[in-house]
Design a protein around this motif. Structure first.
Motif, mmCIF file in Angstrom:
data_model
loop_
_atom_site.group_PDB
_atom_site.id
_atom_site.type_symbol
_atom_site.label_atom_id
_atom_site.label_comp_id
_atom_site.label_asym_id
_atom_site.label_seq_id
_atom_site.Cartn_x
_atom_site.Cartn_y
_atom_site.Cartn_z
ATOM 1 N N THR A 51 -24.414 -38.758 -41.910
ATOM 2 C CA THR A 51 -25.437 -37.762 -42.184
ATOM 3 C C THR A 51 -26.150 -38.162 -43.463
ATOM 4 O O THR A 51 -25.505 -38.352 -44.501
ATOM 5 N N ASN A 65 -26.050 -23.231 -39.030
ATOM 6 C CA ASN A 65 -24.740 -23.569 -38.464
ATOM 7 C C ASN A 65 -23.902 -24.144 -39.593
ATOM 8 O O ASN A 65 -23.839 -25.348 -39.788
ATOM 9 N N ILE A 88 -28.970 -31.121 -39.246
ATOM 10 C CA ILE A 88 -27.942 -30.158 -39.640
ATOM 11 C C ILE A 88 -28.524 -29.201 -40.667
ATOM 12 O O ILE A 88 -28.959 -29.623 -41.743
ATOM 13 N N ARG A 89 -28.533 -27.908 -40.306
ATOM 14 C CA ARG A 89 -29.107 -26.879 -41.161
ATOM 15 C C ARG A 89 -28.085 -25.769 -41.386
ATOM 16 O O ARG A 89 -27.128 -25.635 -40.633
ATOM 17 N N ALA A 127 -28.406 -36.423 -39.018
ATOM 18 C CA ALA A 127 -27.251 -37.133 -38.474
ATOM 19 C C ALA A 127 -27.680 -38.154 -37.427
ATOM 20 O O ALA A 127 -28.621 -37.928 -36.656
ATOM 21 N N ARG A 130 -29.596 -29.688 -45.847
ATOM 22 C CA ARG A 130 -30.383 -30.213 -44.730
ATOM 23 C C ARG A 130 -30.008 -31.689 -44.578
ATOM 24 O O ARG A 130 -30.343 -32.516 -45.433
ATOM 25 N N ASP A 170 -21.476 -26.925 -38.974
ATOM 26 C CA ASP A 170 -22.049 -28.273 -38.889
ATOM 27 C C ASP A 170 -22.150 -28.894 -40.268
ATOM 28 O O ASP A 170 -21.841 -30.063 -40.471
ATOM 29 N N ALA A 171 -22.617 -28.117 -41.240
ATOM 30 C CA ALA A 171 -22.775 -28.645 -42.590
ATOM 31 C C ALA A 171 -21.425 -29.013 -43.191
ATOM 32 O O ALA A 171 -21.269 -30.056 -43.812
ATOM 33 N N TYR A 183 -29.649 -35.563 -34.741
ATOM 34 C CA TYR A 183 -29.404 -34.134 -34.909
ATOM 35 C C TYR A 183 -29.730 -33.744 -36.336
ATOM 36 O O TYR A 183 -29.403 -34.471 -37.274
ATOM 37 N N ALA A 230 -20.067 -32.145 -41.684
ATOM 38 C CA ALA A 230 -20.797 -33.340 -42.115
ATOM 39 C C ALA A 230 -20.315 -33.840 -43.462
ATOM 40 O O ALA A 230 -20.727 -34.893 -43.925
#
Length: 437
Positions: free
Chosen positions: A301, A235, A231-232, A256, A253, A238-239, A229, A242
């Motif tokens: 990540t 979202n 992660i940007r 993961a 960026r 999500d960051a 995945y 992480a």
């Protein structure tokens, strides 16, 4: 401090007592709820048994209980003050050998049972070959039902000697195999040492499981991580989850995934495959915060020093020791489906987090398990269920692969039926089982 984890599987022929042994482990380690014990006791009384049938703690399917056999892989989770365990109880019937492949594929140790009255039988050899093929690094030969041979040391020594020869022929080192005489029904040498085996001075089964090293060869292998995945900042949650410690999430960026092999830390040079771009690691993070280093089995990540076009299915790998990039594979297939495999079949191949079309070329030698020592025999016209054979494959996209004998995660794959999505085969890159021809 968290306890370490051991993943292990049980295997053996029908009626060798695998489910009873697993039930005994769960029962004697107090890993079973009171209502489960009561249900087993009631079912055992209904069956006219004087003692609880501990196999009922594992065999949960109605067909399993009716037939008295294990059909599917049963996973059980339990722990002791020393270690946590994930146990895969696999079927013993030859029809379900494919399930043994599934259960043993992630095992760091296997407990292979034999009935003390029967010794090493064909299915014992079959399961030992599967365990060797899957590169399970440690093996316990549990000689069960020793109470039914009056705890005769000579009988058990003869079985151990015969199996030692089989194990060597399959490539197991002598120190990788431990023999333990047990009685799953009575409890001899399972959790508590038995007074009825004064001639045995080795560990109990649980004692061995608690003390055996759990560090596998993947830890010391070159770094590999399939990207699952990206992660940007679109979202932000999500960051943040992480473990991003940066003030501006718009610059974040992360890539993961679960580390398949090796170790990664800040400053390491990595290559992104199949593209081939090289960069360095800027940080390794988790939901709990940054790590000094991530090791095999850990989900992390990874942040990189350069902005590179990376997506799900790519692999981050050590730049100093990258995997081989190829669209032609020589592999060993464990065929799992009722539908036979014929040369020329067009299927899907799932390697890590990437899925790509594949064409099956020639089918090579098949592993014969009919004799005392497994051998490779001439190529069949097609592969049937439970067959193990060499085959050549050609993929639509180049894949970063290692020999299965070197790194299990990046040296393995699945073959999938395109119309149904069903898994047809487990594949191992190379020929990890070297036996006679």
């Amino acid at each position: 401090m968290s306890k370490d984890l051991l993943r292990f599987a049980t295997a053996g022929s029908v009626d060798d007592g695998k489910s009873t042994l697993v039930g005994r482990l769960l029962y004697d380690t107090k890993s079973v709820l009171a209502d489960q014990i009561e249900a087993v006791q009631r079912a055992s009384v209904d069956k006219g048994l004087a003692t609880p049938d501990l196999s009922l703690l594992v065999d949960g399917l109605r067909a399993e209980r009716e037939q008295g056999i294990t059909i599917d892989v049963a996973y059980r989770y339990f722990g002791t003050p020393k270690r946590e365990f994930v146990l895969a109880d696999t079927p013993g019937h030859v029809q379900y050998t494919r399930n043994t492949v599934t259960g043993a594929s992630t095992a760091e140790l296997a407990v292979l049972l034999v009935d003390a009255r029967n010794g090493v039988v064909e299915q014992t050899r079959r399961h030992a070959a599967v365990l060797a093929l899957l590169r399970v690094p440690r093996l316990v030969l549990a000689i069960n039902k020793i109470d039914l041979v009056d705890y005769d040391e000579a009988v058990l020594a003869a079985i151990a000697k015969e199996f030692a020869g089989l194990a060597r022929s399959l490539g197991f080192a002598d120190d990788a195999v431990v023999t333990i005489p047990v009685s799953a029904l009575v409890g001899d040498n399972v959790v508590e040492r038995s007074e009825r085996t004064p001639w045995y001075d080795g560990p109990t089964l649980l004692g061995h499981l608690e003390s055996v090293p759990v560090t596998g060869p993947e830890v010391n292998a070159p770094f590999r991580m399939p990207v699952q995945y990206v992660i940007r900042p679109r979202n932000g949650a999500d960051a943040r989850s992480a473990g991003a410690a940066r003030g501006d999430l718009h610059d974040y960026r992360g890539y993961a995934g679960q580390i398949a092999a090796g170790t990664v830390e800040r400053g390491d040079e990595v290559v992104v495959l199949p593209g081939g771009a090289r960069t360095t690691v800027a940080a390794v993070e988790t939901a709990d915060g940054p790590l000094e280093a991530g090791t095999a089995g850990r989900s992390v990540t990874v942040l990189l020093a350069d902005d590179i076009d990376i997506s799900r299915g790519d692999v981050l790998a050590s730049a100093a020791a990258p995997p081989r990039l190829t669209d032609e594979l020589e592999a060993t297939l464990c065929w799992l489906a009722e539908k036979p495999l014929r040369p020329g079949a067009r299927l899907l191949l799932k390697h890590g987090t990437r899925t790509t079309p594949v064409i099956v070329g020639a089918v090579g030698e098949r592993l014969s398990l009919d004799s005392e020592i497994p051998t490779w025999e001439p190529a069949p016209e097609e592969l049937g269920i439970n067959d193990i054979a060499h085959a050549s494959l050609r993929t639509a996209d180049p894949l970063p692969v290692d020999e299965y004998a070197d790194i299990r995660a990046t040296g393995s794959f699945l073959l999938i039926d395109p119309p149904t999505g069903n898994t047809l085969a487990a594949g191992l890159v190379g020929t990890p089982l070297a036996v006679a021809r």
